[in-house]
Design a protein around this motif. Structure first.
Motif: not given
Length: 158
Positions: A81-97
């Motif tokens: 759910i938190f992996d907004f871009d569905d790439d298998g990692t939580l990056d800075r953009k996911d964490l910001e969202k």
């Protein structure tokens, strides 16, 4: 509860029906959830990518958010759910969202750029074990394992 979202005629062939995302989001348990769109996206098996749910999708969602689901299952789906871009990692953009979903998008609740940068840096320092600048599922589950209230708070009660 699923059948309540369908008309009487539609209920008769319930296993073949899909409920549109717009109707799923009318459920009070999801209406106020800041991750409602992501929840529909993650649990929907729609080939159209429209977030609609079959009865099985709905059951899957309810089982993950139930008290009987394990922390491992809950953390796996929370990560998705938190992996907004569905790439298998939580990056800075996911964490910001993620932070923006939790704090709100309004000017009065939105963090400043420096506050956001500091918060994301703190999250990565705490969670990014391999120091690659992202949080993978294993690292996320490690962090969740140290949060005793996660499993009890990651639920939807119908």
């Amino acid at each position: 509860r699923f059948s309540e979202l369908l008309s009487k005629e539609e209920r008769e062939s319930i296993l073949q029906k899909r409920v549109p995302k717009s109707k799923i989001l009318t459920l009070p348990e999801l209406r106020a959830n800041p991750f409602q769109d992501r929840i529909c996206w993650v649990f929907s098996t729609s080939e159209d990518g429209d977030g609609s749910m079959s009865f099985e999708d709905f059951l899957d969602m309810l089982s993950v958010f139930s008290d009987s689901a394990t922390s491992e299952i809950k953390s796996h789906y929370a990560f998705r759910i938190f992996d907004f871009d569905d790439d298998g990692t939580l990056d800075r953009k996911d964490l910001e969202k993620l932070v923006n979903c939790l704090t709100g998008e309004g000017d009065e609740t939105r963090l400043s750029e420096s506050e956001m940068d500091q918060l994301i840096q703190n999250i990565l320092e705490e969670s990014d074990i391999d120091k690659d600048g992202t949080i993978n599922l294993s690292e996320f589950q490690h962090v969740i394992s140290r949060s005793p209230d996660f499993a009890s708070s990651f639920k939807i009660v119908l």
